[in-house]
Each structure stands twice: as C-alpha cells, then as structure tokens.
Design an enzyme around this catalytic site. Structure first.
Site, PDB file in Angstrom:
ATOM      1  N   CYS A   1      32.250   2.238  13.605  1.00 43.11           N
ATOM      2  CA  CYS A   1      32.711   1.833  14.928  1.00 43.11           C
ATOM      3  C   CYS A   1      32.389   0.370  15.169  1.00 43.11           C
ATOM      4  CB  CYS A   1      32.027   2.663  16.008  1.00 43.11           C
ATOM      5  SG  CYS A   1      32.471   4.387  15.927  1.00 43.11           S
TER       6      CYS A   1
ATOM      7  N   THR B   1       0.840  -1.196   0.000  1.00 42.42           N
ATOM      8  CA  THR B   1       0.000   0.000   0.000  1.00 42.42           C
ATOM      9  C   THR B   1       0.876   1.247   0.000  1.00 42.42           C
ATOM     10  OG1 THR B   1      -1.729  -1.170   1.170  1.00 42.42           O
ATOM     11  CG2 THR B   1      -1.791   1.242   1.283  1.00 42.42           C
TER      12      THR B   1
END
Ligand SMILES: *Cc1c(COP(=O)(O)O)cnc(C)c1O
Length: 385
Positions: A331, A246
């Site tokens: 990181c 949708t």
C-alpha cells in the site's frame, strides 16, 4: 477479549505463534534466579551455563538441516542472514567475480539487498520464474558467467508456496564455480532440508516461521577453506568474527527448541495440514471465478494463494475482518500496488489485485477452516452482488 472473538489466524506464512513448549524453554534464560548470564562470559559458571544453552540450540538448528554446529551463525532473523550471505559473500569474493544471480520473486530481504549491491558496483542477473513460480536449472545455466560468484534462490516462495529444486540449482552454480545461497525461511518444517544432500553453501533460517520467537535467525555457512564472509556488524568478534553482538540466549534457546520440535513433528504436522488444505479447497468448490496462483501439487500444503475474479483484494480483506490473512500487495499513500511476486509469475494485474494468501499451520483446526470458508463465501458473494 475472549478467545472466540479472536480472528481465525490463516497467516502462518507471515509468522507463526511461538509453541507453548518453546515459550517455556525461553523463560529459563531471563531472570535473576535463572540462566540470564552473558554466554560470552568465560569467567564464571553462570556464563558457561548460558553458553551451553546456546551450543545446544546450535546443535538443534544444525541437525534440522544436516549441518555441523560450527556452521551456524546466529543472526537477528532471516533478513539479516540474507544480507550477510549476499553482501558478506560478494564483498569478500570480489576477485572471484562481481556477478550475482537471483530471481525476481525472492523475498524483499534478497531483492532489496541485491539492488543495494548493484549500487555498490556489483552486477545482478534477475531470473524470471515460470507460471509455477519455479526457476529451471537450464534457465540458471544460461545466466551463469565466468565471473558469477554467487547464486541466491529460495527453497519455498513465501507468497506462493512453490518449491524450487534446490539440489539441481546448486549443482548448476557449482558447475560454474559459484557458491549457492538458499533462503529457506519458509522451508523449515515444510520440506526436507539437507545442506549436505542439496549441496548448499549458505542457507538463511528464521525462528518465527517455525514456531520459534521473532528476532532470531541463523545463517548456515559451509565450512570450507574457500568460504569467506565479510561481517556486516563489527564488534566483539562473536560467531567466529562473522557477526558481533551479545547473543540473546532466550531467543536462541527458543529457536533451538522450535527446530527440535520440527524434527519430531514435521511428518505429523504435514499430514494434518495436507488434510486441511484439501478441506479448504473442497469448501470453495462451486464458487465461480476462483483461481489458484499457487502451483497446486508442486507446492507446500500450508500456503494457498487464490485469486477471486471480480473482487478487489483489499475490499475482500475488509469483508474478512474475522479472518487474519494477507494480500501480498504493497500500500502506498495513493494506491495499492499488486504483489510483485504474482506479477512476476505472469498473473494479470487485475487478478493479482484480487488475490489473497491463506496459510495454515500447527494450530489450525478443521473448525477454523470451516468457519473461514463460510466467511469467504459470504464476503465474495456480497462483493460480487
Ligand atoms: C519471513 C521471511 C524472511 C524474513 O525473515 P525474518 O526472520 O522475519 O527477518 C526472509 N525470507 C523469507 C522467504 C521469509 O518468508
């Protein structure tokens, strides 16, 4: 929190704020007293009205890149558009060839998708850019093969701001009978885009890099008898079968409005941002050991990637608590990996770890730049002392 306590936002390449005019349009498609209906509902007027909003946005996005509205497929963002372009095209065109060409400094949405295709048995050639962050047409020509089905190269690099010559690269792909995909998420509103003039077959777009909402994007798919895309998401057959689900009317209407504003304001925004970039660079003059990773003069003016020699990028980020910027490093639990994009253009590891990306946009002011410069000078001198 008062407005003055907010950090200075210089991270427009990560995301842009939604323009107020866009937010206003989006609010028309949510609540019971407004146009909330399912745009695929054909049995009542509320559905048709929602559909009209979706089709207007489709025209606005198509116009921005010189496409036909029937060539726009809505997605959840440029990441999904990149996945659909690469996986959808390669899977649907196996008989054309199993070979894909891309570069080492594409966005992760391309790099990781190409890797997934390698696991699926496709072959990928990874082009290495020059120090300017660009792929040369001659380089692409050398990588092309009889079985190359698709070439995917970005218009504007998200970490560097470098600009590829899309028209020239697409021409090489076509010489060898391959299709050309371009990730243009960072290019909208920053450089002229025309799928017709640049001869692009597939182009990924994002709402939230152009003052629209997050969570919506589009894939331009050229209308051509040979163009086949296998869907990744199956269901109700929305978007001509290429992407079921949708449609989020409010997100789509927001992206449409944002792209309309880009068409109206692109020139004005760019002129201001060029001034801001010059002001920023001038403000840093005299600070030793600052190098531009961005190829100045051949890049979009809103992205400046700078290395601060002898200063750790993560420490600098800490020192710049009041400026929202990013390093592009990843990181892990134990360590910080330098940006693969900076390593990819030959920046030494040490300098890559000392680099920060500053990116400006529609709402950046001269006062923001001046304040940021003061903070940067202070933080860099402090860390070097
Ligand atoms: C931000 C970005 C994407 C991802 O877009 P989303 O809409 O956030 O999925 C892809 N490619 C480039 C170059 C980008 O800058």
């Amino acid at each position: 929190m008062t407005a003055t306590s907010l950090p200075i936002y210089l991270d427009y390449a990560a995301t842009t704020p939604v323009d107020h005019r866009v937010a206003e349009v989006m609010q028309r498609y949510l609540t019971v007293d407004q146009l909330f209906a399912n745009p695929a509902s054909r049995s009542h007027m509320l559905g048709w009205q929602a559909e009209q909003a979706v089709e207007q946005a489709r025209r606005q996005v198509a116009d921005t890149i010189g496409a036909d509205p029937r060539e726009i497929v809505w997605t959840s963002g440029a990441t999904e558009a990149d996945n659909l372009a690469l996986i959808g095209y390669m899977r649907a065109n196996r008989e054309r060839g199993m070979h894909l060409v891309t570069s080492t400094i594409e966005h992760k949405a391309i790099v990781d998708t190409a890797r997934a295709l390698e696991h699926e048995g496709f072959e990928v050639s990874w082009l290495a850019p020059g120090a300017d962050g660009c792929i040369q047409p001659a380089q692409l020509r050398d990588a092309m093969r009889d079985d190359t089905a698709l070439v995917s190269l970005m218009a504007v690099n998200n970490e560097l701001g470098s600009i590829n010559d899309i028209a020239a690269l697409a021409a090489v792909a076509h010489e060898f009978g391959a299709a050309f995909h371009c990730d243009a998420a960072q290019a909208v509103g920053r450089i002229e885009l025309s799928v017709a003039a640049q001869q692009v077959d597939l182009m990924s777009l994002s709402g939230h890099k152009a003052y629209g909402p997050k969570g919506v994007g589009a894939l331009y798919v050229k209308r051509h008898p040979d163009m086949r895309i296998e869907p990744l998401i199956h269901g109700g057959g929305h978007e001509r079968g290429m992407r079921s689900g949708t449609l989020p009317t409010h997100q789509i209407a927001g992206m449409g409005e944002a792209f309309k504003l880009i068409q109206q304001q692109h020139a004005e925004d760019q002129a201001r941002i060029i001034q801001l970039q010059q002001r920023f660079l001038k403000g840093l003059e005299g600070l030793e050991g600052v190098y531009a990773n961005t190829p100045l003069g051949q890049s979009v003016p809103n992205i400046l990637n700078l290395a601060f020699e002898g200063v750790d990028g993560e420490s600098l980020l800490m020192g710049l608590r009041d400026v929202a910027v990013s390093t592009g490093s990843a990181c892990n639990s134990a360590s910080v990996d330098p940006s693969y994009v900076l390593l990819g253009i030959g920046v030494p590891r040490r300098l890559a770890l000392s680099s920060i990306r500053f990116s400006f946009g529609r709402f950046t002011t001269e006062a923001d730049i001046d304040h940021a410069i003061t903070l940067i000078r202070h933080a860099v001198s402090g860390l070097r002392a």
